[in-house]
Design an enzyme around this catalytic site. Structure first.
Site, PDB file in Angstrom:
ATOM      1  N   HIS A  87       0.868  -1.176   0.000  1.00  0.00           N
ATOM      2  CA  HIS A  87       0.000   0.000   0.000  1.00  0.00           C
ATOM      3  C   HIS A  87       0.910   1.234   0.000  1.00  0.00           C
ATOM      4  CE1 HIS A  87      -2.474  -2.877   2.315  1.00  0.00           C
ATOM      5  NE2 HIS A  87      -3.528  -2.175   2.036  1.00  0.00           N
ATOM      6  N   ASP A 127       2.203   2.190   3.441  1.00  0.00           N
ATOM      7  CA  ASP A 127       3.193   1.330   4.114  1.00  0.00           C
ATOM      8  C   ASP A 127       4.603   1.746   3.807  1.00  0.00           C
ATOM      9  OD1 ASP A 127       0.988  -0.402   4.356  1.00  0.00           O
ATOM     10  OD2 ASP A 127       1.573  -1.472   2.530  1.00  0.00           O
ATOM     11  N   GLU A 154     -11.114  -6.730  -3.274  1.00  0.00           N
ATOM     12  CA  GLU A 154     -10.931  -7.714  -2.200  1.00  0.00           C
ATOM     13  C   GLU A 154     -12.137  -7.684  -1.277  1.00  0.00           C
ATOM     14  OE1 GLU A 154      -7.105  -7.774  -0.341  1.00  0.00           O
ATOM     15  OE2 GLU A 154      -7.900  -8.648   1.496  1.00  0.00           O
ATOM     16  N   GLU A 165      -9.456 -13.425   0.258  1.00  0.00           N
ATOM     17  CA  GLU A 165      -8.625 -13.702   1.433  1.00  0.00           C
ATOM     18  C   GLU A 165      -9.269 -14.784   2.292  1.00  0.00           C
ATOM     19  OE1 GLU A 165      -6.961 -10.322   3.594  1.00  0.00           O
ATOM     20  OE2 GLU A 165      -7.265 -11.399   5.478  1.00  0.00           O
ATOM     21  N   HIS A 214     -11.157 -13.488   5.342  1.00  0.00           N
ATOM     22  CA  HIS A 214     -12.363 -12.726   5.012  1.00  0.00           C
ATOM     23  C   HIS A 214     -13.498 -13.670   4.638  1.00  0.00           C
ATOM     24  CE1 HIS A 214      -9.696  -8.999   3.915  1.00  0.00           C
ATOM     25  NE2 HIS A 214      -9.482  -9.459   5.128  1.00  0.00           N
ATOM     26  N   ASP A 233      -5.344 -13.925  -1.018  1.00  0.00           N
ATOM     27  CA  ASP A 233      -4.553 -13.501   0.130  1.00  0.00           C
ATOM     28  C   ASP A 233      -4.460 -14.680   1.082  1.00  0.00           C
ATOM     29  OD1 ASP A 233      -4.037 -10.972  -0.781  1.00  0.00           O
ATOM     30  OD2 ASP A 233      -5.002  -9.923   0.871  1.00  0.00           O
ATOM     31  N   ASP A 273     -10.389 -10.102  12.521  1.00  0.00           N
ATOM     32  CA  ASP A 273      -9.566 -10.519  11.384  1.00  0.00           C
ATOM     33  C   ASP A 273      -8.149 -10.761  11.865  1.00  0.00           C
ATOM     34  OD1 ASP A 273      -8.898 -10.908   8.710  1.00  0.00           O
ATOM     35  OD2 ASP A 273      -8.439  -8.797   8.389  1.00  0.00           O
ATOM     36  N   ASP A 320      -5.556 -12.567  10.586  1.00  0.00           N
ATOM     37  CA  ASP A 320      -4.438 -12.530   9.622  1.00  0.00           C
ATOM     38  C   ASP A 320      -3.238 -13.353  10.068  1.00  0.00           C
ATOM     39  OD1 ASP A 320      -5.743 -10.913   7.766  1.00  0.00           O
ATOM     40  OD2 ASP A 320      -4.982  -9.045   8.609  1.00  0.00           O
ATOM     41  N   ASP A 379      -1.019 -12.246   3.181  1.00  0.00           N
ATOM     42  CA  ASP A 379      -1.606 -11.131   3.922  1.00  0.00           C
ATOM     43  C   ASP A 379      -1.722 -11.579   5.382  1.00  0.00           C
ATOM     44  OD1 ASP A 379      -2.716  -8.777   4.618  1.00  0.00           O
ATOM     45  OD2 ASP A 379      -4.495  -8.937   3.377  1.00  0.00           O
TER      46      ASP A 379
HETATM   47 CO    CO Z   1      -6.186  -9.068   2.404  1.00  0.00          CO
HETATM   48 CO    CO Z   2      -7.503  -9.858   6.746  1.00  0.00          CO
END
Ligand code: CO
Ligand code: CO
Ligand code: CO
Ligand code: CO
Ligand code: CO
Ligand code: CO
Ligand code: CO
Ligand code: CO
Lengths: 435, 435, 435, 435
Positions: D99, D102, D230, D266, D269, D294, D305, D307, D337
């Site tokens: 991104h 980032d 996404e 993802e 998600h 992802d 979430d 991750d 991700d």
């Molecule tokens: Co993602």
């Molecule tokens: Co996520």
């Protein structure tokens, strides 16, 4: 007088027909309900952290609020205290609650941190001489700093336990000095992120020992307030040890603490643990550990702890019913452990949240009181269990009958019990008459 | 010999390379792992209800299975027993479990129902003389009949309590006579559909009394098997009292039953209560109440109790690790409380379910054993807590230090503990070496 | 006149102060709100299946209700029809809804089943000549019989598709003849139990074809009622294709059906799909596919479809607001797709459920109407979006600006937009003024 | 060369027997599976944000990580880029994703922010000349800054839309220049916190317009990479518009974007939206919008979430099966991700996360390939649907038959389809042979 709430006048009770968004429409603190004033029943409090320390961040975004006391060390902390008491006064709020980390900046050492907390504590003491707002409870923040990332009392490192002890000692003593009605322990990091690196039994023993130390210290300093544990199933930890009321009860029993410690029950935490709030209240009351409540609500679709202000009278009425049947909360109260949304940027939003929440509590209190006064509901439920007050039921509970006795009786009398309607819809409609 | 499983030969271990769907690929019952055979470790059992009594219905559809023993009274029950033992034999299964209502039809009175159960019990006894399949546990069905709709021990009507007592007495005695290793109580209706018509404290007292009666009766008849409670948060009740292991522990403590009763932990029930299965096992082990397990799995997206056969080796390995660290399950075992899907119509499907499940258990057992034998994992976790075995940690747990002592020590030594990596990813990868 | 509801008089509106549990306290059908009567706004209906066909079973227990029409073939079906219309009359209910399988027993062939349905349909027709209760919608039960266990239109077996077609043809025609305002398709089995045996694309094509056939047949027979799909995420299937409104919309678009078919949105299904009910309504309205609603509620802690009667005025008010802003439901209405609990055994319980539910709808309608009449709320929300009606906002939506244009404009004008309060608490309090 | 990863050598493939925690045990990038190398199949990437920008905070605690590039403006951003490419090299990772926020600090204006991003983009370009790591995709962060708190494209303020447009233009062009294979849009704030202040239809129109602008700009600059949306149901917003694949599909259809835009799916998600990951993949494939994935996993008990890195071979195998049946991901890949836990403080933990994740992907790829090569599974599923390839099934799908035709046929031929076993357990066991 700061200018943070410039232009906002003290919030008054104006009655249900008022369209003034900055007035109470239902909370009339001196109105008597079932023999006590509304204020005595509810004992509402403002949570320092949500209203003054939270910056509006979430897992995907940073600070949204723009408060003049942010990023300004002890000067900021003093300004924050000024604004806090201004809000208490504007709302005419009888109580507030705080964590040490909310009120003063962390120092380079524990000693310095504790001194900072005490310095603000002295400011509180002075303000409380003129304000009518009292301390419902104090607590130590044992979860934000990275040193506590793997637990405080339950940390694998005994030095973290020691550090936490030093912090709790300080806040417990300050709470005592400020006349705090309760002292709360919430174990946000007392749990685990992964069971793979965790010894549950070991950590529970550490937690049991920690709580005994707290009880012993309270006794030593003569603190008579109630010690409370606040259950929560998860967040921030993946799994917290104080999952819910039932779990806390088992823990207290195991470490012989159940006569010393009660629960501070939060609406949203009950929901996260897959219970209704009124379930947690009823269960705690039946176990003798109902202490205080954290008033808020959870978003029904979110899996996280949203800490929104209460806004449903039907739901809160059922909670008040349980509390009234318990004879009230004693030293406890209704702490608004609730925050305005991160998009609610304006100072006035802080008032909207509390006003709306307190009006919901007031309506709910009156509804629950009316339900009890009417009596139909209680009579209906009592009638359902009437069989346990005499004859067979009484003998069973009295320990007079064995499996053999009962089996023989069923055979002899050809007992074939017929089910009776549970009357759920009737009871729901009955409740709805009062909300 | 019935013709239900016509054409199906006994299931043998054929090794991992076998492509025969009706062979064990990993479960080799006599293979020794950590000093015991696989069969001794796992002690697997077939659940009579799911495989023989369930008809394939769901909330939106009726029976899908077409079994010759349905709708045929005691004759059907006898045929069912024949087929059941044929399945046990085909699978070479060392254990089975049953509810009274699964094995025999309900009669017009409790006495007749109990007689029916005993008649089938005698058939079991005869079959068990020649079969190698033993009884892991028996239990009474106190939830299907409408008389129990509002609870058995916790019913508002004491006569229902009495009826349940007569039923449990019968099954407990039958379990004793059949040499059952355990007796289970699952309180599917011990809870509520609505708190509005429910007195939690009253009902818990009833349940406490009931359990004492069961313990007393077991002692009276000389039954030495383990009495077990099976926790579940909900379904069929909206809220069950035996929510999870922690809740059961608190209940047992309150009624002074914690030295007499242990838990039968079901994978899917752990999941419904928002715990991992290994959490429930680790917690029960730490509390001394780990008794037995119900092997199954829950669909990850369903909110109901799906009772599917286990099929994830990584997940089950973590469970076996906890059990092996507990020193095994003693009289307990792994009961397949699992049912083939309602669309799995064929007799062979009953075998596929059990074969797949047992192979997953076997792989998981071997993986957990290898993990322990390797030792790296245990060493890593032990090292994390090393500080509690000496010095400060030992003194804290030993009760030698107060809050004052610890606060003074932190100040004096300027203690400022630094966090250490929790190593979660490293540990996950380490586990993955073995699964 | 049967004696099923013996002793129960027709339910009248008696006003909010009535303590008669068998009176309407808020639902006054002829009271005018925003220019239409309450009855015209709500168009409430009784669901035949829940009140007359459901037996009180759940996954762990059998029938609890004791109804004289159970297990009695066509005679039972006729008695059931008599009692149903008695309930409609007692409640003064303007509508009802049915599945073919609710009203008549299944025959040995499709032809016989359809004849049975038509025979009861004729009884309905005769009753509807004298009763004021009309048909809100009809539907075919394509989920209870084992032939549909793997889907109806989406079954791997084309013959099941054909069978379903024959069933839908019959009910669609009967619905037409009875003047049904809508025809509903709910795909409880159109989905899967395991993706492992499922071809999603293939099954969706089948479902698309099926719906086209239904549309074509409706046109052929001149049926002008609205065809509706009822979304649901799961239960009975592990995953249903009509997951929620958004999913249905995409499906309708793919198969070019979005101008022909709308949604029947159920409160509890919205909840199971992790949406609020008002979200589903608002979304459907914005997509032009809001057709009708199934009034009920879900238990907040249960993961299954509890189909309880609505009882929260605050929640339902938000739903009514969306519907009023949509200009109402046209041919749709509020079908009580709700059942009394399995412990609510008494005939009177059927009345309590509907009376309580209808009173909640009436209060909610009035609250939403008052909110709209007051106007403050709408004005506040309109003001939030005012920027899109002119200047930059209008140009963006009008397609006049590109990324390049906007980037250049931000640079040139040094645009740095400042966030404004979302006013959530203010708006929540505002709504609470009306509920 | 920085000293951040001091002492860590490049990660090599050492085979399944390696006990080196910093080696690949299964990921052997040049190993050929089904005609392509592992690297070509997986196309794995590192997510810049999680590994380099995330500070370890959570809702109840601040930064835990101690990275030398934090709080140091453009100098920090440059150091971060150095360390990032060192990680890519150590892991021999063919891709990364970023991104704008980032990689470079936000400036005082959009122009300055974009310049900062471009400055780091030039550093990337230089590094990519010597590194083998390419850009899988770029994206603009339209959610962290408070200006986006109420949405970017869906903000009530058109100036925020314009600002977002300026940001996306910059990153889209940078992605193009860096040869990025895809460009992703994730709408974390495109949704609402409360429906009370939200106009869904208005906001969707804004979002539709925004996406058209992006497509038009990509065409204008000659960018040939795939544009991806996404999906995510919630978090940070209470309800996001791109809820899941089905919702995105309907949205794309409504705004006629379905031939231009695909999905980046993802794992976590999918889980939050109450789907399995393989469901989302299968659905997207059937709709022609499967773009990229992802890679991560969600904690099964957390509602947020999480991750985490993937670690379950059985689960990921089902995902790879869907992807292989789709003919692969084309320009897409498997972006990690995923973030190491906030307690995973050490630089080595960043490697453990990616190594473990990549080994799981490699095992899963091989398992799925073996399953396909074996062919038994595909044949079994094909056979289930065989009836649709000819005769009745073919005629139905071919549009040759009406409801009338089918109804007549069922009657004439007395069709009474018998259900066939869904074989779920058999299929689960079959899959388990390969994992
Ligand atoms: Co993602
Ligand atoms: Co996520
Ligand atoms: Co709280
Ligand atoms: Co909270
Ligand atoms: Co179960
Ligand atoms: Co079980
Ligand atoms: Co419905
Ligand atoms: Co429903």
């Amino acid at each position: 007088m700061t200018d943070f709430f410039k232009g906002i006048s003290p919030v008054k009770f104006e009655g249900a027909n008022s369209t003034n968004p900055l007035a109470y429409r239902h909370y009339n603190k001196d109105e008597v309900v079932l023999g006590k004033t509304m204020e005595e029943h509810i004992r509402p409090g403002v949570a320092y952290w949500h209203s003054f320390a939270w910056e509006g961040g979430d897992p995907f975004g940073g600070r949204t609020f723009d408060r003049p006391w942010f990023d300004n060390g002890m000067d900021g902390a003093k300004l924050k205290a000024d604004v806090a008491f201004e809000l208490f006064d504007l709302l005419d709020m009888p109580f507030f609650c705080f964590h040490d980390a909310d009120i003063a900046p962390e120092g380079a050492t524990l000693a310095e941190s504790n001194r900072n907390v005490r310095a603000i504590g002295e400011i509180f003491a002075r303000k409380m001489e003129t304000s009518r707002t009292k301390l419902l409870w104090g607590t130590a923040n044992l979860f934000s700093n990275r040193r506590y990332m793997s637990g405080a009392a339950t940390n694998p490192d005994p030095e973290v336990f020691a550090y936490a002890a030093g912090q709790v000692k300080n806040v417990l003593e300050l709470t005592h000095e400020l006349g705090g009605a309760n002292y709360v322990l919430w174990g946000g990091r007392e749990g685990y992120e992964t069971l793979l690196n965790t010894k549950i039994g070991q950590e529970q023993d550490q937690m049991g020992r920690f709580l005994h130390m707290v009880i012993e210290h309270a006794e030593k300093i003569g603190y008579k307030g109630q010690i409370l544990i606040e259950p929560k199933p998860q967040e921030p930890s993946k799994h917290q040890y104080d999952f819910d009321v039932a779990t806390v009860y088992g823990f207290l029993r195991k470490y012989d603490l159940h006569t010393k410690i009660k629960c501070n029950i939060e609406v949203g935490h009950a929901f996260l643990a897959n219970h209704s709030f009124e379930h947690e209240l009823a269960l705690a009351a039946s176990l003798g550990i109902l202490g205080s409540v954290d008033a808020n609500r959870n978003d029904l679709q979110s899996g996280w702890d949203t800490d929104q202000f209460p806004n449903s009278v039907p739901e809160t009425t059922l909670a008040f019913y349980q509390i009234l049947k318990n004879g009230g909360l004693n030293s406890g109260g209704w702490n608004f452990d609730a925050k305005v949304r991160r998009q609610s940027l304006d100072p006035a939003d802080l008032l909207h949240g509390h006003i709306g929440g307190l009006d919901v509590l007031a309506r709910s209190l009156k509804a629950a009181a009316a339900l009890i006064t009417d009596g139909t509901y209680d009579k209906t439920v009592d009638a359902r269990y009437a069989g346990w007050n005499e004859g067979l039921g009484k003998d069973i509970l009295g320990g007079k009958l064995s499996l053999d006795d009962l089996a023989a009786k069923v055979d002899a009398e050809n007992i074939n019990p017929q089910p009776r309607s549970g009357q759920q819809e009737y009871l729901e409609n009955l409740i709805n008459r009062f909300v």
